[in-house]
Design a protein around this motif. Structure first.
Motif, mmCIF file in Angstrom:
data_model
loop_
_atom_site.group_PDB
_atom_site.id
_atom_site.type_symbol
_atom_site.label_atom_id
_atom_site.label_comp_id
_atom_site.label_asym_id
_atom_site.label_seq_id
_atom_site.Cartn_x
_atom_site.Cartn_y
_atom_site.Cartn_z
ATOM 1 N N VAL A 38 0.837 -1.206 0.000
ATOM 2 C CA VAL A 38 0.000 0.000 0.000
ATOM 3 C C VAL A 38 0.870 1.253 0.000
ATOM 4 N N GLU A 39 2.013 1.188 0.640
ATOM 5 C CA GLU A 39 2.922 2.345 0.700
ATOM 6 C C GLU A 39 3.435 2.763 -0.670
ATOM 7 N N VAL A 40 3.446 1.841 -1.623
ATOM 8 C CA VAL A 40 3.918 2.202 -2.969
ATOM 9 C C VAL A 40 2.771 2.625 -3.874
ATOM 10 N N GLY A 41 1.550 2.715 -3.303
ATOM 11 C CA GLY A 41 0.455 3.338 -4.034
ATOM 12 C C GLY A 41 -0.625 2.427 -4.573
ATOM 13 N N GLU A 44 -5.513 -1.922 -0.981
ATOM 14 C CA GLU A 44 -5.420 -3.140 -0.179
ATOM 15 C C GLU A 44 -5.891 -4.354 -0.970
ATOM 16 N N GLU A 45 -6.940 -4.175 -1.766
ATOM 17 C CA GLU A 45 -7.434 -5.287 -2.582
ATOM 18 C C GLU A 45 -6.360 -5.773 -3.547
ATOM 19 N N TYR A 46 -5.739 -4.843 -4.242
ATOM 20 C CA TYR A 46 -4.717 -5.232 -5.221
ATOM 21 C C TYR A 46 -3.515 -5.851 -4.520
ATOM 22 N N ALA A 47 -3.136 -5.291 -3.377
ATOM 23 C CA ALA A 47 -2.030 -5.864 -2.614
ATOM 24 C C ALA A 47 -2.343 -7.298 -2.211
ATOM 25 N N PHE A 48 -3.560 -7.524 -1.732
ATOM 26 C CA PHE A 48 -3.973 -8.871 -1.320
ATOM 27 C C PHE A 48 -3.902 -9.824 -2.513
ATOM 28 N N ARG A 49 -4.415 -9.380 -3.654
ATOM 29 C CA ARG A 49 -4.424 -10.225 -4.850
ATOM 30 C C ARG A 49 -3.013 -10.614 -5.283
#
Length: 291
Positions: A38-41, A44-49
């Motif tokens: 998330v820190e790189v923009g 949360e959904e995309y990070a989880f995926r």
């Protein structure tokens, strides 16, 4: 046009991935993992995926096949849910669950941890044949009521129950019959409807009935609409459906698709006993994906 066999292979691969994840390590993803992306923009959904895809060994940057699989499935499969959307549900607002045990049945609150994955809705079947599991997560801890049988979670009121029962709740009217009691979510929701006259519940487990009648039913706004019959559901369907005039019949007897297919097919045979009734079945859309 996409090849049908290729889509079936994709479905099988994704289902195998998700089954292994949900059954073996649903709490695999941690807050620190999400925060780092998330820190790189990204969301949360995309990070989880992306974390989940990486855990499955998919290279969604350089491998075309893996990138295609990610695009076709993961973007439609993983969803960040809002706690308030479910805590504001009428059942959650009205019904408070004590922690206690009667016989082999235990009533208590269970929890999803932050970023723990779980099935939250029926499988989505696309027009081209792709079958997309629906997996959700919360970014904070989420409590939900549950009944345990012999220390195994049997019935819960989670986002999955809430989402998958929306349609049978909306469609119910008149004299309603439900096979299976659990924590009484379905009877509660339909009893709140002005166009529902009576709700008959058929349940074979006396411990579950006792828990419900003692600790949950008294909290119902319209408990006068509720009638509980202790009986084997299939025996009742065989001997009583033709004698009654139920307008809407809902069946919720299984824990998930794996133990639901045979029970679903068996109950479908009894529709002929009550041809004027409307029948519906919990997670029917998901069950049909396996038939």
């Amino acid at each position: 046009m996409e090849d049908d066999q290729a889509i079936k292979r994709d479905n099988h691969q994704v289902f195998a991935y998700m089954s292994n994840y949900l059954n073996q390590a649903p709490d695999f993803i941690k807050k620190a993992d999400i925060d780092a992306l998330v820190e790189v923009g990204v969301s949360e959904e995309y990070a989880f995926r992306t974390i989940l895809a990486s855990a499955f060994g998919l290279d969604i940057v350089d491998d075309r096949a893996d990138k295609r699989l990610f695009h076709h499935y993961f973007n439609q499969m993983i969803h960040r849910l809002e706690v308030n959307d479910y805590q504001n549900n009428p059942y959650y607002q009205k019904i408070k669950i004590p922690s206690l045990k009667i016989g082999q049945s235990e009533l208590k609150y269970e929890k999803y941890q932050a970023y723990e994955g779980f099935v939250f809705n029926d499988i989505v079947q696309q027009a081209n044949g792709r079958q997309i599991p629906q997996v959700g997560f919360f970014s904070t801890e989420f409590e939900f009521p549950a009944i345990l049988e012999n220390d195994r979670i049997w019935m819960t009121i989670t986002p999955n129950e809430i989402e998958t029962m929306k349609e049978p709740v909306d469609r119910a009217f008149g004299k309603v019959l439900t096979f299976g009691l659990g924590l009484g979510y379905y009877p509660f929701m339909v009893s709140e409807k002005d166009n529902v006259e009576r709700v008959t519940i058929v349940e074979s487990n006396q411990d579950v009935i006792d828990l419900f009648k003692t600790y949950i039913l008294p909290q119902f706004t319209h408990r006068e609409k509720i009638n509980i019959i202790k009986a084997d559901v299939f025996e009742y369907a065989e001997t009583q459906l033709a004698k009654q005039n139920y307008d809407y019949i809902f069946t919720d007897l299984w824990h998930d698709v794996s133990d639901g297919i045979d029970l679903y097919l068996k109950m479908k045979q009894y529709e002929k006993h009550s041809p004027e009734s409307i029948f519906s079945y919990w997670i029917e859309k998901s069950i049909l994906c396996y038939l």
